[in-house]
Design an enzyme around this catalytic site. Structure first.
Site, PDB file in Angstrom:
ATOM      1  N   HIS A   1       1.943  -9.122   5.098  1.00  0.00           N
ATOM      2  CA  HIS A   1       0.470  -8.708   5.400  1.00  0.00           C
ATOM      3  C   HIS A   1       0.216  -7.819   4.214  1.00  0.00           C
ATOM      4  O   HIS A   1       1.109  -7.582   3.304  1.00  0.00           O
ATOM      5  CB  HIS A   1       0.700  -7.799   6.576  1.00  0.00           C
ATOM      6  CG  HIS A   1       1.465  -6.343   6.297  1.00  0.00           C
ATOM      7  ND1 HIS A   1       0.749  -5.300   5.954  1.00  0.00           N
ATOM      8  CD2 HIS A   1       2.736  -5.978   6.483  1.00  0.00           C
ATOM      9  CE1 HIS A   1       1.633  -4.396   5.738  1.00  0.00           C
ATOM     10  NE2 HIS A   1       2.998  -4.671   6.309  1.00  0.00           N
ATOM     11  N   CYS A   2      -1.052  -7.677   3.819  1.00  0.00           N
ATOM     12  CA  CYS A   2      -1.691  -6.778   2.991  1.00  0.00           C
ATOM     13  C   CYS A   2      -2.260  -5.569   3.651  1.00  0.00           C
ATOM     14  O   CYS A   2      -1.828  -5.236   5.009  1.00  0.00           O
ATOM     15  CB  CYS A   2      -2.403  -7.372   1.907  1.00  0.00           C
ATOM     16  SG  CYS A   2      -4.089  -8.089   2.912  1.00  0.00           S
ATOM     17  N   MET A   3      -3.172  -4.888   3.127  1.00  0.00           N
ATOM     18  CA  MET A   3      -3.835  -3.571   3.917  1.00  0.00           C
ATOM     19  C   MET A   3      -4.495  -3.880   5.028  1.00  0.00           C
ATOM     20  O   MET A   3      -4.720  -3.191   5.890  1.00  0.00           O
ATOM     21  CB  MET A   3      -4.552  -2.958   2.840  1.00  0.00           C
ATOM     22  CG  MET A   3      -4.139  -2.374   1.855  1.00  0.00           C
ATOM     23  SD  MET A   3      -5.175  -1.537   0.516  1.00  0.00           S
ATOM     24  CE  MET A   3      -5.665  -0.008   1.488  1.00  0.00           C
TER      25      MET A   3
ATOM     26  N   ARG B   1      -4.906  -7.622   6.318  1.00  0.00           N
ATOM     27  CA  ARG B   1      -4.607  -8.971   6.792  1.00  0.00           C
ATOM     28  C   ARG B   1      -2.881  -9.384   7.236  1.00  0.00           C
ATOM     29  O   ARG B   1      -2.377  -9.090   6.390  1.00  0.00           O
ATOM     30  CB  ARG B   1      -5.069  -9.969   5.834  1.00  0.00           C
ATOM     31  CG  ARG B   1      -6.354  -9.784   5.355  1.00  0.00           C
ATOM     32  CD  ARG B   1      -6.916 -10.978   4.451  1.00  0.00           C
ATOM     33  NE  ARG B   1      -8.443 -10.731   3.975  1.00  0.00           N
ATOM     34  CZ  ARG B   1      -9.227 -11.544   3.287  1.00  0.00           C
ATOM     35  NH1 ARG B   1      -8.704 -12.920   3.224  1.00  0.00           N
ATOM     36  NH2 ARG B   1     -10.396 -11.285   2.721  1.00  0.00           N
TER      37      ARG B   1
END
Length: 497
Positions: free
Chosen positions: A27-29, A31
């Site tokens: 995951h990112c910030m 998604r």
């Protein structure tokens, strides 16, 4: 009302074909990224309709599910737990496991829970650029996008520390300028600067982990870049400087270390692996880093800083217009994070990145466009509810809720939002042409959340005023362009169909 992370994770896994269909989780910030063994098993329409899901991006075998900040961390943890319980996630690997056994390279763990396919898996190997079945995109284009995404994966985990240290650096500057709490300023300076002083080590660690090496060996080789003792080393007729090459040098050094490690491991007996592999990896990669990569990466980093300053000084308004106008499409494709190494390089060199405030204007155009939609479609209760819930995040620089929930489904407002971003970028770029640069001491936030991180060559107050003017310009142009051109014209009564 916020959805329960456990229920959301269960629903997501059901709609992507179950935990057994998931081969990697990250995951990112905003998604959640799921790599799927059989992408056709995913119900994308069902995913988009799921409460709490703001959008879905399909990229080959990967599905990016936009959930928003905060909740994405909780849902990812729940998804990882369920996939691990199903036996899909392999244990961490490397050249020496906790048991002392030599684990296969294919079992090595990727950043934030991503896992390579196990040996014998019929799916394409890590980094394989072959198009998936039915994927008509050229292999070269897909390989480039994959490479950019993997480089972004190296830097995305560093963003929380960059944000925290950047805000502390701004607070320290405020204390120094005002003379308040003089005894606290040195402590804040040490806390804020320590991470950036050693960021090369973290970049090396993450690079090796992302590209299949042993993370600590990548960190060890990258540490050469920032070690003070390199000042005694002469390369190309000059003494090296600690930090020369910065994060680009660390990235290159760790990539080389990963290649060397794989080459050595494939050629030494298992009994000698624990001794020879790390020794040869660090020695060979370290020497090449000292006598080649640091010098070359330093030249590239200097060129990036020089080019950014020249571009803004000579064509700032045009550069801001282009960057602010094109950033939303990059966010839409998930490629915006590939710019992180450039931002980080500028922060290392100049203390701030002049590009982030320009790019942040895309979010201002998006907010203006959403407000115009809210005004024009006053009878669309559902859409107006979506805008009200997504607007606070948009004001703080998180654009995906408005992109996927409002402008992109409507079509034209996405384009007019880009126009607003272009106008805001041109506003800030114009002042750069006049000699006043606006920069950010860290990356990650944008919108109003970027104010605590702003600085520039004329001070934080001037930078904040220009940035605020850019936001207002983006809001206004995004609103007016969307209000005037963001909706189809209604045919006149009696006009031909």
């Amino acid at each position: 009302m916020r959805n329960d992370p456990a229920s959301t994770a269960t629903a997501l896994l059901t709609l992507v074909g179950g935990p057994a269909n998931v081969t990697a989780v990250a995951h990112c910030m905003t998604r959640l990224r799921l790599a799927l063994a059989d992408p056709a098993a995913a119900d994308e329409a069902g995913l988009r309709a799921l409460p709490g899901v703001l959008g879905v991006v399909s990229d080959g075998t990967t599905r990016q599910i936009v959930l928003g900040p905060g909740i994405v961390d909780e849902v990812t943890a729940e998804v990882e737990a369920r996939v691990a319980d199903a036996g899909q996630l392999q244990p961490p690997g490397g050249w020496l496991a906790e048991t002392g056994a030599r684990l296969p390279e294919a079992a090595a763990r990727l950043p934030e829970g991503e896992i390579r396919p196990a040996e014998g898996d019929a799916r394409p190997a890590e980094g394989d650029a072959r198009p998936a079945e039915g994927d008509a995109r050229p292999a070269e284009g897909k390989a480039l996008k994959t490479t950019l995404r993997r480089i972004a994966n190296v830097f995305v985990p560093l963003i929380p520390a960059l944000i925290g240290c950047g805000i502390l650096s701004g607070l320290n500057g405020l204390l120094l300028n005002t003379g308040w709490l003089p005894g606290l300023a040195p402590a804040l300076s040490a806390i804020a600067s320590a991470f950036l002083a050693l960021i090369a080590v973290f970049v090396g660690f993450n690079t090796a982990r992302e590209f299949g090496g042993t993370p600590v060996l990548g960190g060890a080789v990258a540490a050469v870049v920032v070690y003070p003792g390199v000042a005694r080393v002469t390369a190309f007729g000059t003494h090296l400087a600690p930090g020369q090459g910065g994060v680009l040098g660390a990235l290159a050094a760790a990539l080389l270390a990963t290649r060397v490690e794989k080459w050595v491991r494939g050629r030494v007996p298992g009994a000698l692996d624990v001794l020879l592999t790390p020794t040869v990896t660090v020695l060979v990669s370290g020497l090449v880093t000292l006598y080649g990569l640091m010098y070359a990466a330093g030249a590239v980093a200097t060129a990036i800083g020089t080019a950014a300053n020249w571009l803004l000084a000579t064509a700032g308004a045009v550069a801001g217009l282009v960057l602010g106008g094109l950033f939303l499409p990059l966010v839409l494709l998930g490629l915006h994070q590939a710019l992180i190494p450039i931002h980080t390089t500028l922060i290392e060199q100049q203390g701030y990145t002049v590009l982030l405030p320009l790019l942040a204007m895309a979010g201002a155009g998006q907010v203006g466009a959403a407000l115009a939609v809210y005004v024009r479609l006053r009878h669309d209760t559902s859409l107006r509810t979506t805008i009200r819930s997504a607007l606070p995040a948009g004001l703080l620089g998180v654009g995906e809720p408005l992109i996927y929930g409002v402008s992109l489904p409507l079509g034209r407002p996405f384009l007019t939002a880009c126009a607003g971003g272009a106008a805001g970028g041109a506003f800030i770029g114009f002042f750069a042409m006049l000699g006043t640069k606006v920069g950010a001491t860290a990356i990650g936030p944008s919108g109003w959340a970027l104010f605590p991180l702003l600085t520039g060559n004329r001070g934080a107050g001037t930078a904040a005023a220009i940035y605020g003017g850019g936001l207002l310009t983006g809001y206004l142009v995004g609103f007016l362009a969307t209000y005037a051109f963001g909706f189809p014209r209604r045919p006149r009564v009696g006009a031909p169909a």
